[in-house]
Design an enzyme around this catalytic site. Structure first.
Site, PDB file in Angstrom:
ATOM      1  N   MET A 100     -24.361  -4.404  43.819  1.00  0.00           N
ATOM      2  CA  MET A 100     -25.650  -4.117  44.413  1.00  0.00           C
ATOM      3  C   MET A 100     -25.503  -4.089  45.917  1.00  0.00           C
ATOM      4  O   MET A 100     -25.898  -5.031  46.583  1.00  0.00           O
ATOM      5  CB  MET A 100     -26.637  -5.188  43.945  1.00  0.00           C
ATOM      6  CG  MET A 100     -28.000  -5.139  44.589  1.00  0.00           C
ATOM      7  SD  MET A 100     -28.799  -3.600  44.293  1.00  0.00           S
ATOM      8  CE  MET A 100     -29.495  -3.302  45.873  1.00  0.00           C
ATOM      9  N   PRO A 101     -24.890  -3.079  46.465  1.00  0.00           N
ATOM     10  CA  PRO A 101     -24.775  -3.019  47.921  1.00  0.00           C
ATOM     11  C   PRO A 101     -26.100  -2.656  48.594  1.00  0.00           C
ATOM     12  O   PRO A 101     -26.903  -1.912  48.037  1.00  0.00           O
ATOM     13  CB  PRO A 101     -23.753  -1.913  48.164  1.00  0.00           C
ATOM     14  CG  PRO A 101     -23.212  -1.538  46.847  1.00  0.00           C
ATOM     15  CD  PRO A 101     -24.127  -2.040  45.807  1.00  0.00           C
TER      16      PRO A 101
END
Length: 126
Positions: free
Chosen positions: A1-2
């Site tokens: 989940m950047p």
């Protein structure tokens, strides 16, 4: 989940900025296995008076086209994956939109998985 934040000097056309988004997502997908539709990015442009960089820090010859990229990610990647990400970002941004590798400045901020809420007040990864 950047979560990716991009900063650059003002004045680049929309196609240039969109190419940065596309290239960064592709690099994250290829090296960090980021899934489809997991794109959370912002881009901020700065006037010259509000944008400063070390033009030769650590022997890297930067220009006014330098781009700062800060990516917040889970602390689950290996050093090899991080190095691959840095390399791939520089390659893809060189190809499109044409940013010199010397002008690609990347910083990873690693957090524990439980430090995310992706909506609805939930800690989806906790």
């Amino acid at each position: 989940m950047p979560l990716t934040h991009i900063s650059l000097r003002a004045g680049k056309p929309e196609a240039y900025r969109q190419a940065i988004f596309d290239s960064l997502y592709r690099a994250l997908h290829e090296t960090f296995n980021v899934p489809e539709d997991n794109e959370f990015m912002t881009l901020r442009e700065h006037d010259a008076a509000d944008f400063r960089y070390g033009a030769s820090y650590l022997g890297v010859a930067r220009s006014d086209d330098v781009v700062f990229i800060q990516i917040t990610v889970n602390n689950t990647r290996t050093v090899e994956q991080k190095k691959a990400l840095f390399r791939r970002i520089a390659e893809l941004l060189r190809d499109r939109p044409g940013i010199r590798p010397e002008d690609v400045f990347v910083n990873l901020v690693e957090v524990a998985k439980e430090n995310w809420s992706l909506g609805n007040g939930l800690a989806q990864y906790a």
